[in-house]
Design an enzyme around this catalytic site. Structure first.
Site, short mmCIF file in Angstrom:
data_model
loop_
_atom_site.label_atom_id
_atom_site.label_comp_id
_atom_site.label_asym_id
_atom_site.label_seq_id
_atom_site.Cartn_x
_atom_site.Cartn_y
_atom_site.Cartn_z
N MET A 1 0.83 -1.20 0.00
CA MET A 1 0.00 0.00 0.00
C MET A 1 0.85 1.23 0.00
SD MET A 1 -1.14 2.09 2.77
CE MET A 1 0.33 2.81 3.40
N HIS B 1 7.23 -0.12 11.62
CA HIS B 1 6.57 1.05 12.23
C HIS B 1 7.18 1.39 13.58
CE1 HIS B 1 3.27 1.62 9.31
NE2 HIS B 1 3.29 0.31 9.19
N ASP C 1 2.04 -5.17 10.67
CA ASP C 1 1.77 -4.77 9.29
C ASP C 1 3.00 -4.13 8.65
OD1 ASP C 1 1.39 -2.68 11.23
OD2 ASP C 1 0.75 -1.39 9.58
N GLU C 2 3.02 -4.16 7.35
CA GLU C 2 3.98 -3.40 6.53
C GLU C 2 5.42 -3.49 7.05
OE1 GLU C 2 1.18 0.10 4.78
OE2 GLU C 2 1.85 0.36 6.84
N ALA C 3 5.83 -4.72 7.40
CA ALA C 3 7.20 -4.89 7.92
C ALA C 3 8.14 -5.13 6.74
CB ALA C 3 7.22 -6.04 8.91
#
Ligand code: TNX
Length: 557
Positions: free
Chosen positions: A1, A293, A356-358
């Site tokens: 994303m 994050h 998420d989004e690692a």
């Protein structure tokens, strides 16, 4: 994303109230002439709110049987009668806190007499049918009495939210208003479709103070949302004190998107939020996002970085560039100590570990990291909650695990993999449930990477059948996340949440058989005077036939 580029530093995004009002006026114009809606007198030029209707409640109840012609009127001498000890008294006290300011009545709380319902309002923790379960209620309104019955304090509290919506909108006012305080007669029997109805607030990208969080809790409770997920850490800020790692809050929390001063909650402040939520029967779900994050943590402690070098604080909006060092032992001591302190502040069953989004963590290291961290959560007596990336086949199931789906597709192998091993799912599809997506291309706030989300888009889907391979029985519920890259003030939060949040709340609570866009848009319209009385500046979607704002002259078609 991808997060679309912001138009400038956050200072420029700060709302000028006049601009919001102008925007709302403009969008009202887009919708054409205001139409009369349920609950509004239909004589042009004089829109006056009428009594609320049993058919206007959001979320739609399981069963509504209006008793035409019967009306209860709350009198100045009315009492609130309770039976069921402290749990019932606490809900009664909450109800008086809502009604005393606007009615000006004393509304003393006292024990209900045995026998026939006492005149006034009764909150009874007995005699509700088993079918209402541990969150439902039965409400009976006759000319003489309002009687709420439930099997738990939570059930009574949910019934009070329905009762609120049956009183005139001005009951929500903070100052004394003229009566009469009428409630339409009839019976409502109600209980939720899904156990978990959630909202999420990202306090990391922009910090939001305790009072804002408390008011958000008050507002979501009106729609029977029972979980508030707090996104407490991200690249741009760490927002909760951890005694063993003090620089997380003092340094890692010292800025935010756009470079403002940021902030953090002390433990006492956080406990204050948790206690406030508990009084509204809302469970706080704390999230520490990891292993990605994590720039705010990495900036605070050099030893958490694989190269031992602390990066600078980050105030942009890119994602996927940071990672805790999954191959260093100290990382696991850090995570265990953070989770231990967080668990001690958390009466609720879940610790959310993000996941998420690692993209800056090699996948084998991601799986190894999660396989060490998940047992830390269970060792604290909590269940793991995480974004659906933790559903990867090489990340083990852990007891009670919940994966939160935020994708854009109608099937997802990570979710099916987790579900096949016993996980439950909270549904937050980003193109339906994300409250930080713009409503339309002109929306001043928000992002659009998941699409534009008008009210109908937020409403028209079924969490029980949305994902192929995920049966309704595996769906724990729904959650509406509010990411705050562009959301700076409380006004911003309200504008993005209303009216979409009630739509998501209804998907979580109401039986599928009640799902009907044409009926929902009328019920939503009838909520507007209530939001105005509460001081909520909402988006006047052209899809909804809003009643004309009080004091304005309704245009003729
Ligand atoms: C995706 S949803 C993110 C967040 C962003 C959000 C913006 C998810 C688990 N990650 O980091 O803030 O999009 O809409």
């Amino acid at each position: 994303m991808r997060v679309s580029a912001l138009s400038g530093p956050s200072r420029r995004l700060r709302p000028v109230r006049a601009a919001v009002v102008a925007l709302m006026a403009a969008s009202a114009c887009l919708g054409g002439a205001p139409l009369a809606a349920a609950g509004t007198e239909r004589s042009p030029g004089k829109p006056r709110p009428l009594a609320a209707s049993m058919s206007d409640v959001i979320p739609a109840p399981v069963s509504v049987r209006p008793d035409a012609g019967v009306t209860f009127t709350l009198r100045p001498s009315a009492r609130i009668h309770t039976r069921g000890g402290q749990a019932a008294t606490a809900v009664a006290t909450y109800l008086t806190g809502l009604l005393r300011p606007s009615t000006g009545y004393a509304l003393p709380v006292q024990a209900a007499p045995r026998g026939a319902p006492a005149p006034g309002i009764s909150l009874l923790l007995d005699a509700a049918e088993p079918a209402v379960g541990d969150q439902g209620y039965r409400l009976d309104v006759t000319g003489a009495a309002v009687v709420l019955r439930a099997r738990t304090g939570t059930g009574l509290f949910n019934g009070v939210q329905t009762l609120r919506q049956l009183l005139p909108a001005r009951a929500e006012s903070a100052t004394v208003q003229p009566g009469p305080w009428t409630v339409p007669g009839g019976r409502i029997v109600d209980h939720p479709r899904f156990a978990y109805r959630g909202a999420m607030l990202d306090v990391a990208r922009h910090f939001h103070p305790v009072e804002t969080v408390k008011r958000y809790i008050d507002r979501i409770a009106l729609y029977k949302i029972n979980h508030l997920h707090l996104h407490l850490s991200d690249d741009q800020g760490w927002r909760i004190v951890v005694d063993g790692w003090p620089r997380l809050a003092t340094y890692g929390g010292s800025t935010q998107v756009g470079g403002g001063p940021g902030g953090h909650y002390t433990k006492a402040q956080y406990q204050d939020i948790v206690a406030h939520a508990a009084r509204r029967h809302v469970t706080i779900v704390p999230e520490i996002d990891m292993p990605g994050h994590t720039n705010a943590a990495l900036a605070s402690y050099a030893e958490l970085n694989c190269d031992g070098v602390a990066p600078p604080l980050y105030t942009g909006t890119a994602v996927g560039f940071s990672s805790l060092c999954a191959t260093k032992e100290i990382t696991y001591r850090f995570v265990a100590e953070v989770l231990d302190e967080l668990a001690a502040l958390t009466p609720g069953p879940y610790l959310h570990i993000g996941g998420d989004e690692a993209s800056a963590t090699p996948h084998d290291q991601y799986a190894a990291f999660m396989n060490r961290v998940q047992p830390m959560v269970t060792a604290e007596g909590k269940a793991v909650m995480g974004w659906h990336q933790i559903g990867a086949a090489d990340v083990a199931h852990s007891p009670g695990r919940v994966v939160q789906y935020w994708g854009l597709t109608a099937s997802d192998p990570l979710v099916t993999s987790a579900v096949s091993r016993g996980a439950k799912v909270v549904m937050s599809p980003a193109n339906k449930a994300y409250l930080d997506m713009k409503y339309n291309p002109q929306t001043r706030l928000g992002l659009d990477w998941a699409g534009l989300i008008e009210v109908r888009t937020a409403y028209d889907w079924d969490p029980g059948t949305y994902l192929a391979g995920v049966p309704a029985a595996s769906v724990l519920g729904v959650e509406a996340p509010m990411w705050t890259e562009t959301i700076v003030t409380e006004d911003d939060i309200e504008y993005m949440a209303f009216p979409r949040l009630p739509a998501i709340a209804e998907l979580g609570w109401s039986p599928r058989s009640t799902h009907d866009w044409e009926a929902f848009r009328l019920r939503l319209a009838a909520q507007a005077p209530r939001w105005t009385a509460m001081g909520i500046g909402f988006y006047r979607s052209p899809q909804i036939p809003w009643p004309a704002p009080a004091g304005s002259v309704a245009a003729r078609p």
